[in-house]
Write a protein that holds these residues in place. Structure first.
Motif, mmCIF file in Angstrom:
data_model
loop_
_atom_site.group_PDB
_atom_site.id
_atom_site.type_symbol
_atom_site.label_atom_id
_atom_site.label_comp_id
_atom_site.label_asym_id
_atom_site.label_seq_id
_atom_site.Cartn_x
_atom_site.Cartn_y
_atom_site.Cartn_z
ATOM 1 N N ASP A 75 0.789 -1.224 -0.107
ATOM 2 C CA ASP A 75 -0.023 -0.132 -0.125
ATOM 3 C C ASP A 75 0.891 1.211 0.011
ATOM 4 O O ASP A 75 0.476 2.208 0.772
ATOM 5 N N SER A 76 1.995 1.145 -0.633
ATOM 6 C CA SER A 76 2.804 2.458 -0.762
ATOM 7 C C SER A 76 2.663 3.169 -2.312
ATOM 8 O O SER A 76 2.146 2.464 -2.938
ATOM 9 N N ARG A 77 3.207 4.260 -2.228
ATOM 10 C CA ARG A 77 3.141 5.078 -3.585
ATOM 11 C C ARG A 77 4.552 5.701 -3.962
ATOM 12 O O ARG A 77 5.056 6.141 -3.315
ATOM 13 N N ALA A 78 4.860 5.641 -5.362
ATOM 14 C CA ALA A 78 6.120 6.488 -5.584
ATOM 15 C C ALA A 78 5.774 7.098 -7.110
ATOM 16 O O ALA A 78 4.917 6.785 -7.858
ATOM 17 N N GLU A 79 6.103 8.491 -6.858
ATOM 18 C CA GLU A 79 6.099 9.274 -8.057
ATOM 19 C C GLU A 79 7.403 9.709 -8.448
ATOM 20 O O GLU A 79 7.778 10.660 -7.628
ATOM 21 N N VAL A 80 7.846 9.455 -9.203
ATOM 22 C CA VAL A 80 9.229 9.969 -9.638
ATOM 23 C C VAL A 80 9.633 10.070 -11.041
ATOM 24 O O VAL A 80 9.064 9.424 -12.148
ATOM 25 N N THR A 81 10.242 11.252 -11.476
ATOM 26 C CA THR A 81 10.837 11.411 -12.706
ATOM 27 C C THR A 81 12.106 11.448 -12.858
ATOM 28 O O THR A 81 13.024 11.752 -11.952
ATOM 29 N N ARG A 82 12.621 11.235 -14.136
ATOM 30 C CA ARG A 82 14.064 11.295 -14.492
ATOM 31 C C ARG A 82 14.736 10.249 -13.473
ATOM 32 O O ARG A 82 15.633 10.513 -12.774
ATOM 33 N N VAL A 83 14.562 8.755 -13.649
ATOM 34 C CA VAL A 83 15.263 7.841 -12.936
ATOM 35 C C VAL A 83 16.071 6.835 -13.859
ATOM 36 O O VAL A 83 15.437 6.270 -14.777
ATOM 37 N N ALA A 84 17.236 6.487 -13.201
ATOM 38 C CA ALA A 84 18.030 5.429 -13.961
ATOM 39 C C ALA A 84 18.216 4.548 -12.807
ATOM 40 O O ALA A 84 18.434 4.667 -11.530
ATOM 41 N N VAL A 85 17.998 3.110 -13.092
ATOM 42 C CA VAL A 85 18.031 1.987 -12.381
ATOM 43 C C VAL A 85 18.842 1.079 -13.094
ATOM 44 O O VAL A 85 18.211 0.335 -13.825
ATOM 45 N N ASN A 86 20.129 0.818 -12.666
ATOM 46 C CA ASN A 86 20.994 0.096 -13.494
ATOM 47 C C ASN A 86 21.752 -1.085 -12.656
ATOM 48 O O ASN A 86 22.150 -0.582 -11.623
ATOM 49 N N ARG A 87 22.135 -2.026 -13.377
ATOM 50 C CA ARG A 87 22.898 -3.095 -12.785
ATOM 51 C C ARG A 87 22.713 -3.546 -11.346
ATOM 52 O O ARG A 87 23.514 -3.776 -10.623
ATOM 53 N N ASN A 88 21.474 -3.510 -11.069
ATOM 54 C CA ASN A 88 20.893 -4.202 -9.889
ATOM 55 C C ASN A 88 20.666 -5.861 -10.029
ATOM 56 O O ASN A 88 20.516 -6.270 -11.089
ATOM 57 N N GLU A 89 20.876 -6.527 -8.763
ATOM 58 C CA GLU A 89 20.634 -7.887 -8.923
ATOM 59 C C GLU A 89 19.212 -8.337 -8.453
ATOM 60 O O GLU A 89 19.033 -8.155 -7.031
ATOM 61 N N GLY A 90 18.551 -8.877 -9.301
ATOM 62 C CA GLY A 90 17.087 -9.412 -8.852
ATOM 63 C C GLY A 90 15.950 -8.727 -9.646
ATOM 64 O O GLY A 90 15.574 -9.040 -10.686
ATOM 65 N N TYR A 91 15.763 -7.339 -9.051
ATOM 66 C CA TYR A 91 14.859 -6.427 -9.894
ATOM 67 C C TYR A 91 15.277 -5.151 -9.965
ATOM 68 O O TYR A 91 16.089 -4.680 -9.151
ATOM 69 N N GLY A 92 14.773 -4.467 -11.129
ATOM 70 C CA GLY A 92 15.057 -3.210 -11.316
ATOM 71 C C GLY A 92 14.142 -2.373 -10.546
ATOM 72 O O GLY A 92 14.397 -1.719 -9.397
ATOM 73 N N VAL A 93 12.975 -2.399 -10.993
ATOM 74 C CA VAL A 93 11.849 -1.636 -10.121
ATOM 75 C C VAL A 93 10.759 -2.814 -9.865
ATOM 76 O O VAL A 93 10.271 -3.351 -10.846
ATOM 77 N N VAL A 94 10.110 -2.926 -8.713
ATOM 78 C CA VAL A 94 8.995 -3.810 -8.440
ATOM 79 C C VAL A 94 8.235 -3.240 -7.653
ATOM 80 O O VAL A 94 8.424 -2.546 -6.781
ATOM 81 N N VAL A 95 6.854 -3.132 -8.034
ATOM 82 C CA VAL A 95 5.712 -2.601 -7.487
ATOM 83 C C VAL A 95 4.801 -3.882 -7.067
ATOM 84 O O VAL A 95 4.423 -4.550 -7.989
ATOM 85 N N SER A 96 4.507 -3.885 -5.789
ATOM 86 C CA SER A 96 3.530 -5.097 -5.432
ATOM 87 C C SER A 96 2.538 -4.839 -4.015
ATOM 88 O O SER A 96 2.957 -3.454 -3.279
ATOM 89 N N GLY A 97 1.884 -5.682 -3.841
ATOM 90 C CA GLY A 97 0.891 -5.587 -2.619
ATOM 91 C C GLY A 97 -0.162 -4.245 -2.614
ATOM 92 O O GLY A 97 0.106 -3.595 -1.630
ATOM 93 N N GLU A 98 -0.783 -4.259 -3.442
ATOM 94 C CA GLU A 98 -1.905 -2.895 -3.741
ATOM 95 C C GLU A 98 -1.039 -1.849 -3.471
ATOM 96 O O GLU A 98 -1.558 -0.778 -2.892
ATOM 97 N N SER A 99 -0.093 -1.478 -4.244
ATOM 98 C CA SER A 99 0.705 -0.184 -4.396
ATOM 99 C C SER A 99 0.581 0.606 -5.585
ATOM 100 O O SER A 99 0.027 -0.180 -6.507
#
Length: 167
Positions: A75-99
């Motif tokens: 149940d969280s929220r994110a509003e972000v512009t100009r985002v770089a998500v690089n070379r992470n292990e597992g997930y880059g961006v994950v949104v879950s659980g009624e968020s």
């Protein structure tokens, strides 16, 4: 930078964590080489920001959780512009659980599979650029490139709106 999981404090190691209704604003922020989560929102937390870079996040020592560049859950929220998500292990961006999330000018690249993908966690491969589960994500202007397993995954009643981008 370089936050390391520590067994005495519950193996946290987050670059930035916001929980239980907390509000967070990030402007020109880098989260580099952290453990478990680069940015972690949970239990009604809210993030707004721009010019954010998350890179090199590793899973925890048990490989059971983490490795996400940005994780928005419970149940969280994110509003972000100009985002770089690089070379992470597992997930880059994950949104879950009624968020929910709304990202603009998003680059997600080179998300790696978990380093334990052969053994001992063969059923947890990772390498997902973007994943949406039981949540809503909107993305305007994006590039999802070079992720090890899957560019974008939507499952378990997830909803995804993509505009002007490339996978």
């Amino acid at each position: 930078r370089n936050t390391v999981a520590n067994e005495s404090i519950g193996d946290l190691g987050y670059g930035i964590g916001a929980f239980d209704g907390a509000r967070l604003e990030l402007l020109r922020v880098e989260c580099l080489e952290n453990t478990r989560e680069g940015i972690f929102l949970s239990n009604g937390a809210w993030l707004s920001g721009s010019d954010v870079r998350v890179e090199g996040t590793l899973p925890g020592p048990d490989f059971q959780v983490g490795g996400a560049g940005i994780r928005v859950q419970s149940d969280s929220r994110a509003e972000v512009t100009r985002v770089a998500v690089n070379r992470n292990e597992g997930y880059g961006v994950v949104v879950s659980g009624e968020s929910s999330g709304l990202f603009g000018d998003l680059l997600v690249s080179e998300t790696r599979e978990l380093s334990c993908a052969v053994d001992p966690c063969a059923n947890r491969t990772g390498g997902f650029g973007i994943a949406v589960f039981e949540s809503l994500l909107g993305v305007d202007r994006f590039l999802v490139d070079g992720n090890a397993f899957c560019g974008i995954q939507v499952a378990n009643r997830g909803e995804l709106d993509l505009h002007q981008g490339m996978v």
